[in-house]
Design an enzyme around this catalytic site. Structure first.
Site, mmCIF file in Angstrom:
data_model
loop_
_atom_site.group_PDB
_atom_site.id
_atom_site.type_symbol
_atom_site.label_atom_id
_atom_site.label_comp_id
_atom_site.label_asym_id
_atom_site.label_seq_id
_atom_site.Cartn_x
_atom_site.Cartn_y
_atom_site.Cartn_z
ATOM 1 C CD GLU A 13 13.034 85.364 27.041
ATOM 2 O OE1 GLU A 13 12.310 84.910 26.128
ATOM 3 O OE2 GLU A 13 13.440 86.542 27.038
ATOM 4 N NE ARG A 23 22.204 83.594 29.671
ATOM 5 C CZ ARG A 23 21.108 84.174 29.184
ATOM 6 N NH1 ARG A 23 20.619 83.800 28.002
ATOM 7 N NH2 ARG A 23 20.504 85.146 29.844
ATOM 8 C CD GLU A 78 21.303 89.162 31.732
ATOM 9 O OE1 GLU A 78 20.669 90.184 31.451
ATOM 10 O OE2 GLU A 78 20.787 88.117 32.126
ATOM 11 C CG ASP A 107 13.044 90.023 26.922
ATOM 12 O OD1 ASP A 107 13.462 89.142 26.155
ATOM 13 O OD2 ASP A 107 13.261 90.002 28.146
ATOM 14 C CG ASN A 156 15.736 89.324 23.961
ATOM 15 O OD1 ASN A 156 15.141 88.256 24.091
ATOM 16 N ND2 ASN A 156 16.150 90.024 24.992
ATOM 17 C CG ASN A 168 18.640 85.879 25.496
ATOM 18 O OD1 ASN A 168 18.377 85.286 26.533
ATOM 19 N ND2 ASN A 168 18.085 87.029 25.204
#
Length: 299
Positions: A18, A101, A121, A204, A154, A103
């Site tokens: 990511e 958490r 998740e 995303d 996101n 992202n």
């Protein structure tokens, strides 16, 4: 259209790659492996990635004006000194929530670090809904919460005139826009500018090019799509050899290369054998557009 080329440049097999960011000073690509708990730096010269292991899921990395980096780590904003491999907590959020958490995160044109949270998740994209929030870390190290009830906070970026903030809450399957006040960092007037098609799957990470068009990585969609935020139309699709494309950024000497991160979490042996490059970092050339250099955190 020029001829688009796709190459897997780093086959580290990230669990959830990511937050790709081009570090011009180092001539290298930064990115994170969230569940692998690593911040990585890939050099196009050595074609190797160095990694720093951390004690919690690390979900985004950004440049810092004073040198080195800032990261989102668990529910903390933190500073990372690369050479010393030293992490210092700046501040913590969501302290009332045991299972969230951070992202994705990105720095705005004024040097503020925007990042959002989500529930941990159970399986990829399966989680307790509405547990996340969107935050900003200001250069004076204070934190503002913009809103909550977020599923998976996101992709984010800003229009070229800095008057619009673009944002993705993945499970809404929408790319949203807000009015943006660069002086204060305030956002308002939320609206959807694009709803994803079924085959595009889950929106995303996201970045913007010098023509003001948005690029969105489609998780489980195996592609990045180029959108016109003015018309709300998709104008280009670039398919990748992996399904779990997670984010994208421009980089290279003149920001004409696109780097795309991907994930391998949630894939069984058979799936992985069909997509051996899952979790790799891809470089796309020949798009015919350039990107905007990342802004450094001013604090």
């Amino acid at each position: 259209m020029s001829s688009v080329r796709i190459e897997c440049v780093a086959q580290e097999g990230c669990r959830i790659g990511e937050s790709p960011v081009w570090d011009e000073k180092e001539g290298a690509l930064l990115y994170v492996d969230i569940t692998g708990r690593k911040v990585c730096r890939w050099s196009p010269v050595t074609r190797q990635a160095q990694a720093i292991s951390l004690d919690a899921p690390v979900s985004s990395v950004a440049l810092r004006k004073s040198g080195d980096y800032v990261i989102t780590l668990g529910t903390r904003f933190a500073a990372l000194k690369w050479k010393e491999e030293l992490v210092t907590t700046i501040t913590q959020v969501d302290e009332d929530k045991a299972n969230t958490r951070f992202n994705d995160g990105k720095v705005d044109p004024a040097g503020r670090y925007f990042a959002g949270t989500m529930a941990e998740e159970i399986r990829p994209a399966v989680l307790e809904r509405h547990q996340g929030s969107l935050y900003t870390l200001f250069p004076d190290l204070s934190v503002v919460k913009h809103f909550d009830q977020v599923d998976i906070s996101n992709g984010l970026d800003w229009s070229l005139d800095h008057r619009t903030f673009f944002y993705i809450d993945s499970l809404s399957y929408s790319v949203d826009a807000f009015d943006y006040d660069l002086q204060t960092g305030k956002i308002g007037n939320r609206r959807s500018i694009y709803k994803l098609e079924k085959e595009e799957s889950i929106p995303d990470g996201m970045c913007i090019d010098t023509e003001g068009k948005l690029w969105v990585a489609c998780y489980d969609g195996g592609r990045v799509i180029r959108l016109d935020p003015e018309t709300g139309k998709r104008i280009q699709t670039v398919k990748l050899p992996v399904d779990k494309t997670t984010s994208c950024c421009f980089g290279g000497k003149d920001y004409s290369e696109m780097y795309v991160t991907s994930a391998s979490d949630g894939m069984d042996k058979e799936w992985l054998s069909r997509q051996p490059q899952a979790g790799g970092i891809f470089k796309i050339t020949g798009l015919g557009v350039k990107g905007v250099p990342p802004y450094p955190f001013a604090g």
